[in-house]
Design a protein around this motif. Structure first.
Motif, mmCIF file in Angstrom:
data_model
loop_
_atom_site.group_PDB
_atom_site.id
_atom_site.type_symbol
_atom_site.label_atom_id
_atom_site.label_comp_id
_atom_site.label_asym_id
_atom_site.label_seq_id
_atom_site.Cartn_x
_atom_site.Cartn_y
_atom_site.Cartn_z
ATOM 1 N N GLU A 44 0.847 -1.181 0.000
ATOM 2 C CA GLU A 44 0.000 0.000 0.000
ATOM 3 C C GLU A 44 0.892 1.243 0.000
ATOM 4 O OE1 GLU A 44 -3.460 0.120 0.319
ATOM 5 O OE2 GLU A 44 -4.082 -1.784 1.240
ATOM 6 N N SER A 45 0.261 2.406 -0.146
ATOM 7 C CA SER A 45 0.982 3.658 0.008
ATOM 8 C C SER A 45 1.554 3.736 1.422
ATOM 9 C CB SER A 45 0.034 4.834 -0.233
ATOM 10 O OG SER A 45 0.620 6.046 0.173
ATOM 11 N N THR A 46 2.817 4.117 1.534
ATOM 12 C CA THR A 46 3.458 4.232 2.846
ATOM 13 C C THR A 46 2.670 5.163 3.756
ATOM 14 O OG1 THR A 46 5.608 3.853 1.818
ATOM 15 C CG2 THR A 46 5.615 4.824 4.023
ATOM 16 N N GLU A 47 2.063 6.174 3.181
ATOM 17 C CA GLU A 47 1.301 7.152 3.957
ATOM 18 C C GLU A 47 0.179 6.499 4.749
ATOM 19 O OE1 GLU A 47 -1.201 11.340 3.210
ATOM 20 O OE2 GLU A 47 -0.708 10.000 1.523
ATOM 21 N N LEU A 48 -0.400 5.423 4.194
ATOM 22 C CA LEU A 48 -1.491 4.743 4.889
ATOM 23 C C LEU A 48 -1.048 4.275 6.267
ATOM 24 C CD1 LEU A 48 -4.339 3.376 4.865
ATOM 25 C CD2 LEU A 48 -3.201 1.358 3.927
ATOM 26 N N TYR A 65 9.034 -2.632 5.359
ATOM 27 C CA TYR A 65 9.762 -2.775 4.090
ATOM 28 C C TYR A 65 9.197 -1.733 3.122
ATOM 29 C CZ TYR A 65 11.821 -7.181 5.651
ATOM 30 O OH TYR A 65 12.543 -8.137 6.326
ATOM 31 N N THR A 66 9.965 -0.674 2.895
ATOM 32 C CA THR A 66 9.495 0.475 2.115
ATOM 33 C C THR A 66 10.449 0.751 0.966
ATOM 34 O OG1 THR A 66 8.421 1.451 4.053
ATOM 35 C CG2 THR A 66 8.971 2.960 2.253
ATOM 36 N N TRP A 67 9.915 1.163 -0.174
ATOM 37 C CA TRP A 67 10.757 1.511 -1.315
ATOM 38 C C TRP A 67 10.054 2.579 -2.157
ATOM 39 C CZ3 TRP A 67 7.434 -2.498 -1.090
ATOM 40 C CH2 TRP A 67 6.586 -2.715 -2.175
ATOM 41 N N GLU A 68 10.837 3.254 -2.968
ATOM 42 C CA GLU A 68 10.300 4.242 -3.889
ATOM 43 C C GLU A 68 9.974 3.550 -5.207
ATOM 44 O OE1 GLU A 68 9.591 7.518 -3.433
ATOM 45 O OE2 GLU A 68 10.033 7.143 -1.304
ATOM 46 N N ASP A 69 8.713 3.629 -5.598
ATOM 47 C CA ASP A 69 8.295 3.034 -6.852
ATOM 48 C C ASP A 69 8.595 4.015 -7.987
ATOM 49 O OD1 ASP A 69 7.097 1.002 -8.358
ATOM 50 O OD2 ASP A 69 5.208 2.100 -8.444
ATOM 51 N N ARG A 70 9.352 3.583 -8.965
ATOM 52 C CA ARG A 70 9.754 4.479 -10.054
ATOM 53 C C ARG A 70 8.556 4.895 -10.902
ATOM 54 N NH1 ARG A 70 14.435 1.064 -12.850
ATOM 55 N NH2 ARG A 70 12.833 -0.508 -12.505
ATOM 56 N N GLY A 71 8.575 6.144 -11.371
ATOM 57 C CA GLY A 71 7.540 6.629 -12.272
ATOM 58 C C GLY A 71 7.726 6.042 -13.660
ATOM 59 N N LEU A 81 6.049 3.158 -1.431
ATOM 60 C CA LEU A 81 5.188 2.007 -1.195
ATOM 61 C C LEU A 81 5.760 1.152 -0.074
ATOM 62 C CD1 LEU A 81 4.511 0.922 -4.903
ATOM 63 C CD2 LEU A 81 3.090 2.395 -3.458
ATOM 64 N N THR A 82 4.882 0.408 0.597
ATOM 65 C CA THR A 82 5.294 -0.413 1.738
ATOM 66 C C THR A 82 4.561 -1.746 1.715
ATOM 67 O OG1 THR A 82 5.773 1.504 3.151
ATOM 68 C CG2 THR A 82 5.292 -0.569 4.266
ATOM 69 N N LEU A 83 5.314 -2.837 1.900
ATOM 70 C CA LEU A 83 4.671 -4.130 2.122
ATOM 71 C C LEU A 83 3.883 -4.048 3.426
ATOM 72 C CD1 LEU A 83 7.554 -6.634 1.279
ATOM 73 C CD2 LEU A 83 5.493 -6.211 -0.076
ATOM 74 N N ARG A 84 2.662 -4.502 3.413
ATOM 75 C CA ARG A 84 1.798 -4.281 4.573
ATOM 76 C C ARG A 84 2.371 -4.955 5.823
ATOM 77 N NH1 ARG A 84 -3.112 -8.092 2.222
ATOM 78 N NH2 ARG A 84 -2.157 -10.089 2.769
ATOM 79 N N PRO A 85 2.571 -4.200 6.917
ATOM 80 C CA PRO A 85 3.022 -4.789 8.178
ATOM 81 C C PRO A 85 1.857 -5.272 9.039
ATOM 82 C CG PRO A 85 3.020 -2.410 8.360
ATOM 83 C CD PRO A 85 2.567 -2.730 6.962
ATOM 84 N N GLU A 86 0.661 -4.862 8.682
ATOM 85 C CA GLU A 86 -0.574 -5.273 9.341
ATOM 86 C C GLU A 86 -1.697 -4.976 8.356
ATOM 87 O OE1 GLU A 86 -3.100 -2.949 11.204
ATOM 88 O OE2 GLU A 86 -2.489 -1.768 9.488
#
Length: 422
Positions: A44-48, A65-71, A81-86
């Motif tokens: 999901e969006s890291t902001e969530l 686990y967070t990374w910048e998704d390239r445009g 973006l972040t792999l969901r931790p919950e």
């Protein structure tokens, strides 16, 4: 040789049979309580998570686990973006995005993987699996009622009993509303100021950023200090106190036992009022099987309408660990091993017929000598071996031998399935 990444693992037979057993029981129980399944993306969006879980929580600060998704073009700025931790934040995001309140969908469950970069330990992995449920919706739908809290807790007691988990314990607390916690947090900070320097490094940081998380500390030397800290039960306003009393009264009425633990907190920012954990002694010091609580303000935090909610997440890895002694009992081994003697085609036809009658069949090969077929049947754990040769095919009756007792009988084709099941 390339191996699985540390903190991950392959789930292999026969253990996967236990996982399937757990998930089938979970789906049956959820169905009885009118929950419906939701499947959200694994990232999901890291902001969530920053907004919903809280930037000062250990999860967001250290474990995601967070990374910048390239445009699309190199000059485009990527999205974080972040792999969901919950999964609660993702479910509430979906609730808002798809206006599920208009569809009358307010009881949702999920089963799936989550991801946290934490130190692997018994029953904990960097890719782990959760079973969870959420009751969320407008107050007019009753989602704010203490009856919903009690229903969730009774559901969980039913599920653990259904799975055969004995000696579980429900620990229960109320962490009040946001106003209560603001006052309580300030009292905690003041109480921690003169003693925080004597505590572990994590507690020293939490004392400033998120004092409630101090209660998660497992360092033995810190426990005498923690024991003297103010208790949240002393700071509940009257509506929160009344809500908690009603939850307890309903649990007593339906026969769900619990013990109060006013040190129990849920450290994520969205929690309020009822907080709970189910524990089990077989898991050692880290003995929580599942936890959850109420989160009446989460929808608003994520830009949605007011939608009180309560939910939980079961650590499926730890739940299966608590059931590990039952693994052999839930594995369905072959009912019959078919040993072809020079006729693969007829053996395959017979296997198809038996499988249509829910017989579990392991099909051998005509190249095997009969002795090797017996060895293969025993290794597979089959109850019977069925010999399919030219004589048997002509007679349309087959030699069926019970590998445990040694009894061998000739059974007509039409009676095979019933005889094997019997």
């Amino acid at each position: 040789m390339i191996k699985a990444v540390r903190g991950t693992r392959d789930l292999l037979p026969p253990e996967t049979a236990l996982w399937n057993f757990v998930e089938a029981a979970v789906r049956d129980v959820f169905r009885a309580y009118n929950f419906q399944e939701i499947r959200t993306p694994i990232f999901e969006s890291t902001e969530l998570f920053a907004r919903g879980v809280g930037e000062e929580t250990d999860i967001v600060a250290k474990e995601m686990y967070t990374w910048e998704d390239r445009g699309r073009a190199q000059s485009d700025q990527g999205q974080s973006l972040t792999l969901r931790p919950e999964n609660t934040a993702g479910v509430v995001r979906a609730y808002i995005e798809h206006k599920l309140w208009d569809r009358g969908l307010n009881k949702l469950y999920y089963i799936g993987p989550q991801f946290r970069r934490e130190r692997p330990q018994k029953g904990r992995y960097r890719q782990f699996y959760q079973i969870g449920a959420e009751v969320i919706g407008p107050a007019s739908a009753g989602s704010e009622s203490p009856a919903r809290d009690a229903e969730i807790l009774e559901l969980l007691a039913t599920l653990l009993d259904r799975l055969g988990i004995k000696d579980w314990m429900l620990e229960l607390n109320s962490i009040g509303c946001a106003k209560d916690r603001t006052i309580y947090n300030e009292a905690l900070r003041k109480a921690l100021e003169p003693v925080a320097s004597k505590m572990c490094a994590d507690c020293q940081r939490r004392a400033v950023t998120n004092p409630l998380r101090v209660f998660d500390c497992k360092v033995p030397e810190d426990q005498p200090i923690i024991e003297k800290l103010p208790r949240i039960s002393e700071f509940l306003d009257e509506p929160c106190r009344k809500h908690f009393e009603e939850v307890k009264e309903i649990l007593k009425a339906v026969g769900v036992e619990f013990q109060l633990n006013d040190r129990l907190v849920r450290g994520l920012d969205y929690y309020s009022r009822t907080a709970f954990e189910f524990t089990h002694g077989a898991l050692g010091a880290q003995n929580a099987i599942l936890g959850g609580g109420r989160y009446d303000g989460l929808s608003e935090m994520l830009g949605g309408p007011a939608a009180p909610g309560i939910g939980f997440a079961i650590g499926e890895d730890r739940l299966v660990l608590a059931l590990s002694e039952s693994a052999e009992a839930v594995v369905r081994k072959p009912d019959v091993y078919i040993a072809p003697l020079g006729t693969n085609k007829e053996a395959a036809r017979l296997a198809r017929e038996l499988r249509r009658h829910d017989v579990v069949v392991e099909l051998g090969d005509e190249t095997f000598r009969l002795k090797k077929s017996f060895e293969a049947a025993t290794k597979a754990g089959a109850k019977y071996i069925l010999i399919v040769g030219e004589n048997e095919v002509k007679a349309d009756a087959f030699a069926l031998k019970n590998l445990a007792t040694g009894e061998q009988v000739s059974v007509p084709r039409a009676e095979l399935a019933a005889r094997i099941h019997g």
